[in-house]
Design an enzyme around this catalytic site. Structure first.
Site, PDB file in Angstrom:
ATOM      1  N   CYS A 140      -0.641   1.668   8.759  1.00  0.00           N
ATOM      2  CA  CYS A 140       0.625   1.630   8.765  1.00  0.00           C
ATOM      3  C   CYS A 140      -0.201  -0.451   8.306  1.00  0.00           C
ATOM      4  CB  CYS A 140       1.120   1.442   9.459  1.00  0.00           C
ATOM      5  SG  CYS A 140       3.245   0.203   8.851  1.00  0.00           S
ATOM      6  N   CYS A 154       1.651  -2.913  15.138  1.00  0.00           N
ATOM      7  CA  CYS A 154       1.525  -2.372  13.980  1.00  0.00           C
ATOM      8  C   CYS A 154       1.173  -3.889  12.722  1.00  0.00           C
ATOM      9  CB  CYS A 154       2.827  -2.600  13.154  1.00  0.00           C
ATOM     10  SG  CYS A 154       3.325  -2.118  11.782  1.00  0.00           S
ATOM     11  N   CYS A 165       6.431  -7.456   6.587  1.00  0.00           N
ATOM     12  CA  CYS A 165       7.260  -7.133   7.213  1.00  0.00           C
ATOM     13  C   CYS A 165       7.964  -8.348   8.462  1.00  0.00           C
ATOM     14  CB  CYS A 165       7.219  -5.980   8.078  1.00  0.00           C
ATOM     15  SG  CYS A 165       8.611  -4.566   9.108  1.00  0.00           S
ATOM     16  N   CYS A 190       6.913  -5.167  15.921  1.00  0.00           N
ATOM     17  CA  CYS A 190       6.415  -4.751  16.655  1.00  0.00           C
ATOM     18  C   CYS A 190       4.955  -4.734  16.652  1.00  0.00           C
ATOM     19  CB  CYS A 190       6.331  -3.678  16.091  1.00  0.00           C
ATOM     20  SG  CYS A 190       7.981  -2.223  14.986  1.00  0.00           S
ATOM     21  N   GLU A 193       0.816  -1.363   0.013  1.00  0.00           N
ATOM     22  CA  GLU A 193       0.604   0.078   0.180  1.00  0.00           C
ATOM     23  C   GLU A 193       0.886   1.493  -0.275  1.00  0.00           C
ATOM     24  OE1 GLU A 193      -1.580  -0.953   3.697  1.00  0.00           O
ATOM     25  OE2 GLU A 193      -0.608   0.032   4.915  1.00  0.00           O
ATOM     26  N   CYS A 213       3.651   8.720   1.049  1.00  0.00           N
ATOM     27  CA  CYS A 213       3.894   7.479   1.397  1.00  0.00           C
ATOM     28  C   CYS A 213       3.963   6.022   1.097  1.00  0.00           C
ATOM     29  CB  CYS A 213       3.115   7.604   2.877  1.00  0.00           C
ATOM     30  SG  CYS A 213       3.513   6.461   4.309  1.00  0.00           S
TER      31      CYS A 213
HETATM   32  N1  SAH Z   1       9.696   0.362   9.240  1.00  0.00           N
HETATM   33  C1  SAH Z   1       9.222   1.594   9.874  1.00  0.00           C
HETATM   34  C2  SAH Z   1       8.952   2.505   8.758  1.00  0.00           C
HETATM   35  C3  SAH Z   1       7.038   1.584   7.904  1.00  0.00           C
HETATM   36  S1  SAH Z   1       5.869   1.727  10.315  1.00  0.00           S
HETATM   37  C4  SAH Z   1       9.905   2.095  11.377  1.00  0.00           C
HETATM   38  O1  SAH Z   1       9.628   1.603  11.904  1.00  0.00           O
HETATM   39  O2  SAH Z   1       9.936   2.980  11.351  1.00  0.00           O
HETATM   40  C5  SAH Z   1       5.830   4.207   9.965  1.00  0.00           C
HETATM   41  C6  SAH Z   1       5.066   4.335  11.465  1.00  0.00           C
HETATM   42  O3  SAH Z   1       4.122   3.909  11.604  1.00  0.00           O
HETATM   43  C7  SAH Z   1       6.412   3.523  12.625  1.00  0.00           C
HETATM   44  O4  SAH Z   1       6.992   4.823  12.877  1.00  0.00           O
HETATM   45  C8  SAH Z   1       5.858   3.315  13.291  1.00  0.00           C
HETATM   46  O5  SAH Z   1       5.749   2.486  14.138  1.00  0.00           O
HETATM   47  C9  SAH Z   1       4.309   3.408  12.838  1.00  0.00           C
HETATM   48  N2  SAH Z   1       2.879   2.768  13.104  1.00  0.00           N
HETATM   49  C10 SAH Z   1       2.990   1.418  12.689  1.00  0.00           C
HETATM   50  N3  SAH Z   1       1.120   1.126  13.013  1.00  0.00           N
HETATM   51  C11 SAH Z   1       0.822   2.028  14.051  1.00  0.00           C
HETATM   52  C12 SAH Z   1      -0.275   2.476  14.276  1.00  0.00           C
HETATM   53  N4  SAH Z   1      -1.827   1.418  14.170  1.00  0.00           N
HETATM   54  N5  SAH Z   1      -0.741   3.235  14.361  1.00  0.00           N
HETATM   55  C13 SAH Z   1       0.874   4.917  14.665  1.00  0.00           C
HETATM   56  N6  SAH Z   1       1.124   4.373  14.150  1.00  0.00           N
HETATM   57  C14 SAH Z   1       1.719   3.152  14.024  1.00  0.00           C
END
Ligand code: SAH
Length: 349
Positions: free
Chosen positions: A340, A122, A115, A119, A95, A108
């Site tokens: 994300c 996420c 991935c 995390c 996406e 974005c």
């Molecule tokens: N892997 C990279 C980029 C992808 S995630 C990274 O970790 O930075 C992009 C951002 O969105 C990251 O800061 C991540 O922690 C955040 N993120 C992921 N899921 C989220 C959610 N459900 N709500 C808000 N931020 C989120």
């Protein structure tokens, strides 16, 4: 599904393309013409390369594919955010999102299908990593959003963030190759200062970015400056601790002289107390930096909930008292699951 037995022509550099043209008895300069069609003009088929002879076009068609992405699904939020589900040549989906504000239009983009990082908060983590995106697949996401910016907003694309699916520093070569194409005058000619790579925090690779002399911006998804909490949120912290990240960031700054942005979600009962806020303020002192406090986009009924406005204010006060610039970022495109990994999760794999 497109055939995958022919070579994707965009895997070739300009030099390789020149060598190829010479090897089949064609003029060398034809390679540059084709290269421009492929990259700065983003052509999707050989028939449209009107300055080539029919025979050359047929020859290219027989020997190469152009594995272009396809915007498979398109959703527009009532705040203007556009979310694309992008289909790759092997039918995988990633996406990308267009985020409009009064001053900017930001793309974005994703760097991997799924991935590997787990995390806990996420949505992409639930997908597991399928494969890295190729440079052209990253580039094409930007081109698609650039076209949407023109079509729906009559404005140019101004910024690019690597905050879609995947960890860009685990697809290092391809991400840097894509950025090189995006910035090149024979590509999109976008300044690296308008590009931000967001990473989960892989110390070794942050140092490598500095050593490689990159000129784009770096953002780190910090979410906690206390190891115990950060490891719970992001298992990668077991091997890339807060201290190791601080050292890598000092190295980054000593070489690039570029500020870093820390992305930070404040979750109810997890990192919303004074101890965590003070640890963040202390972490910010390592190098010139700023904090983006991101609103949490809930992905399920699980343990993660956005902290209260009072707790966010507590953070802001503590950061301000320490002289740190912090901004609260409103979540965009919530009605279309723009957080994300959310859209891809809803598509039948
Ligand atoms: N892997 C990279 C980029 C992808 S995630 C990274 O970790 O930075 C992009 C951002 O969105 C990251 O800061 C991540 O922690 C955040 N993120 C992921 N899921 C989220 C959610 N459900 N709500 C808000 N931020 C989120």
């Amino acid at each position: 599904m497109q055939q995958v037995n022919k070579q994707d022509i965009r895997k070739l550099s300009l030099q390789e393309l020149e060598q190829y043209f010479e090897s089949v008895g064609e003029k060398r300069f034809r390679a540059r013409q084709v290269y421009e069609w492929l990259w700065s003009k983003s052509l999707k088929n050989f028939d449209d390369m009107t300055n080539l002879s029919k025979a050359t076009r047929e020859h290219l068609k027989e020997n190469f594919d152009i594995n272009h992405i396809l915007v498979d699904q398109f959703q527009r939020s009532n705040d203007g955010t556009i979310k694309n589900a992008v289909k790759l040549f092997d039918d995988q989906i990633v996406e990308s999102v267009l985020i409009p504000t009064s001053k900017r239009i930001t793309a974005c983009v994703s760097s991997q299908v799924g991935c590997s990082l787990d995390c806990n908060f996420c949505a992409t983590a639930r997908l597991k990593r399928m494969r890295n995106l190729n440079p052209d697949e990253i580039y094409d996401q930007v081109v698609a959003i650039q076209e949407e910016a023109r079509l729906y907003f009559d404005r140019p694309l101004t910024n690019i963030v690597f905050m879609g699916m995947g960890e860009p520093l685990l697809n290092y070569q391809n991400v840097l190759a894509a950025i090189e194409r995006i910035c090149s005058p024979t590509g999109l000619g976008i300044s690296p200062r308008r590009i931000t790579l967001s990473t989960v925090g892989i110390a070794k690779m942050i140092r490598k970015l500095a050593d490689d002399g990159v000129r784009f911006n770096l953002a780190l998804s910090l979410h906690s400056a206390i190891n115990e909490t950060r490891t719970r949120l992001m298992p990668i912290n077991q091997t890339n601790t807060v201290e190791e990240l601080a050292d890598a960031l000092k190295y980054w700054y000593s070489i690039t002289k570029r500020k870093v942005t820390y992305e930070y979600v404040i979750w109810d009962g997890i990192n919303d107390d004074e101890r965590h806020a003070r640890a963040l303020a202390k972490f910010c002192k390592h190098i010139p930096s700023k904090v983006n406090i991101i609103q949490y986009n809930p992905i399920d009924e699980g343990e993660y909930r956005q902290a209260s406005p009072e707790k966010v204010s507590l953070y802001l006060r503590i950061l301000e008292d320490s002289g740190i610039v912090a901004k609260v970022r409103k979540s965009r495109g919530q009605d279309i699951d723009a957080a994300c990994g959310q859209l891809a999760n809803k598509i039948d794999w």
